[in-house]
Design a protein around this motif. Structure first.
Motif, PDB file in Angstrom:
ATOM      1  N   VAL A   1      36.231 -10.768 -72.102  1.00  0.00           N
ATOM      2  CA  VAL A   1      37.427 -10.845 -72.491  1.00  0.00           C
ATOM      3  C   VAL A   1      37.551 -10.047 -73.978  1.00  0.00           C
ATOM      4  CG1 VAL A   1      39.504 -11.901 -73.218  1.00  0.00           C
ATOM      5  CG2 VAL A   1      38.369 -12.500 -71.002  1.00  0.00           C
ATOM      6  N   VAL A   2      36.584 -10.417 -75.134  1.00  0.00           N
ATOM      7  CA  VAL A   2      36.678 -10.170 -76.165  1.00  0.00           C
ATOM      8  C   VAL A   2      35.828  -8.955 -76.462  1.00  0.00           C
ATOM      9  CG1 VAL A   2      36.031 -10.879 -78.484  1.00  0.00           C
ATOM     10  CG2 VAL A   2      36.940 -12.745 -77.099  1.00  0.00           C
ATOM     11  N   PRO A   3      36.568  -7.996 -77.045  1.00  0.00           N
ATOM     12  CA  PRO A   3      35.880  -6.534 -76.972  1.00  0.00           C
ATOM     13  C   PRO A   3      35.025  -6.406 -78.335  1.00  0.00           C
ATOM     14  CG  PRO A   3      38.245  -6.187 -77.626  1.00  0.00           C
ATOM     15  CD  PRO A   3      37.842  -7.731 -77.195  1.00  0.00           C
ATOM     16  N   LEU A   4      35.058  -7.328 -79.319  1.00  0.00           N
ATOM     17  CA  LEU A   4      34.488  -6.959 -80.479  1.00  0.00           C
ATOM     18  C   LEU A   4      33.092  -7.584 -80.445  1.00  0.00           C
ATOM     19  CD1 LEU A   4      37.202  -8.762 -82.602  1.00  0.00           C
ATOM     20  CD2 LEU A   4      36.780  -6.380 -82.397  1.00  0.00           C
ATOM     21  N   PHE A   5      32.159  -6.523 -80.904  1.00  0.00           N
ATOM     22  CA  PHE A   5      30.464  -6.729 -80.717  1.00  0.00           C
ATOM     23  C   PHE A   5      30.177  -8.061 -81.791  1.00  0.00           C
ATOM     24  CE2 PHE A   5      26.599  -6.201 -82.828  1.00  0.00           C
ATOM     25  CZ  PHE A   5      25.722  -6.003 -81.621  1.00  0.00           C
TER      26      PHE A   5
ATOM     27  N   MET B   1      29.090 -15.477 -80.423  1.00  0.00           N
ATOM     28  CA  MET B   1      29.016 -16.330 -79.006  1.00  0.00           C
ATOM     29  C   MET B   1      27.552 -16.324 -78.524  1.00  0.00           C
ATOM     30  SD  MET B   1      32.879 -15.409 -77.401  1.00  0.00           S
ATOM     31  CE  MET B   1      32.683 -13.804 -77.288  1.00  0.00           C
ATOM     32  N   LEU B   2      26.910 -15.299 -78.246  1.00  0.00           N
ATOM     33  CA  LEU B   2      25.717 -15.486 -77.720  1.00  0.00           C
ATOM     34  C   LEU B   2      24.618 -15.904 -78.297  1.00  0.00           C
ATOM     35  CD1 LEU B   2      25.788 -11.880 -75.887  1.00  0.00           C
ATOM     36  CD2 LEU B   2      25.901 -13.936 -74.689  1.00  0.00           C
TER      37      LEU B   2
ATOM     38  N   ILE C   1      31.213 -18.713 -72.205  1.00  0.00           N
ATOM     39  CA  ILE C   1      30.693 -17.751 -73.050  1.00  0.00           C
ATOM     40  C   ILE C   1      30.625 -16.550 -72.561  1.00  0.00           C
ATOM     41  CG2 ILE C   1      28.774 -16.733 -74.382  1.00  0.00           C
ATOM     42  CD1 ILE C   1      30.008 -19.062 -75.638  1.00  0.00           C
ATOM     43  N   GLY C   2      30.326 -16.435 -71.123  1.00  0.00           N
ATOM     44  CA  GLY C   2      30.297 -15.218 -70.214  1.00  0.00           C
ATOM     45  C   GLY C   2      31.581 -14.588 -70.212  1.00  0.00           C
ATOM     46  N   VAL C   3      32.788 -15.278 -69.906  1.00  0.00           N
ATOM     47  CA  VAL C   3      34.118 -14.947 -69.690  1.00  0.00           C
ATOM     48  C   VAL C   3      34.550 -14.601 -71.123  1.00  0.00           C
ATOM     49  CG1 VAL C   3      36.529 -15.802 -69.251  1.00  0.00           C
ATOM     50  CG2 VAL C   3      34.550 -16.685 -67.611  1.00  0.00           C
TER      51      VAL C   3
END
Length: 132
Positions: free
Chosen positions: A102-106, A112-113, A96-98
């Protein structure tokens, strides 16, 4: 270990469950060798799909010499080994951290978080399997 197997009557749903079950078995087996891919969740998904689609495949999976032990304790309510909990949570947060990096969308990062927090809480709240 022959739980109450409720087979799906609709053939389309039954075949879809079989396909998802076998895909999950394949991913679970790959996960044994790839540390980034979790094994147990895929095998649990396969068991759930087979329980609703094929008594034969369900019994094959839970009685399998190598794959059965990954899921039988959980299915019988014995719990998850502490090592498995630590492994699952650690790898999940690493991936999830990676992904968040990588994914710039808030909104994607927030999803994910949130998912990681909820899954972590679920795993932590599960009974911990004690050594026999």
């Amino acid at each position: 270990m022959a739980r109450d197997i409720q087979l799906q009557r609709n053939p389309a749903i039954r075949y879809a469950l079989l396909a998802i079950g076998w895909l999950s078995v394949a991913l679970g087996v790959i996960g044994i060798f790839l540390p980034v891919l979790p094994t147990t969740p895929f095998l649990l998904l396969a068991a759930a799909c087979f329980m609703r689609s094929s008594k034969r495949f369900y019994l094959w999976l839970v009685n399998h010499r190598q794959l059965g032990p990954w899921i039988v304790d959980y299915l019988e309510g014995q719990g998850i080994p502490l090592k498995g909990k630590v492994y699952a949570i650690s790898l999940m947060w690493l991936s999830i951290g990676v992904s968040c990096y990588v994914v710039p969308l808030f909104w994607a990062r927030a999803f994910m978080l949130t998912s990681a927090v909820l899954v972590s809480l679920y795993i932590i709240r599960q009974k911990t399997l004690t050594k026999r």
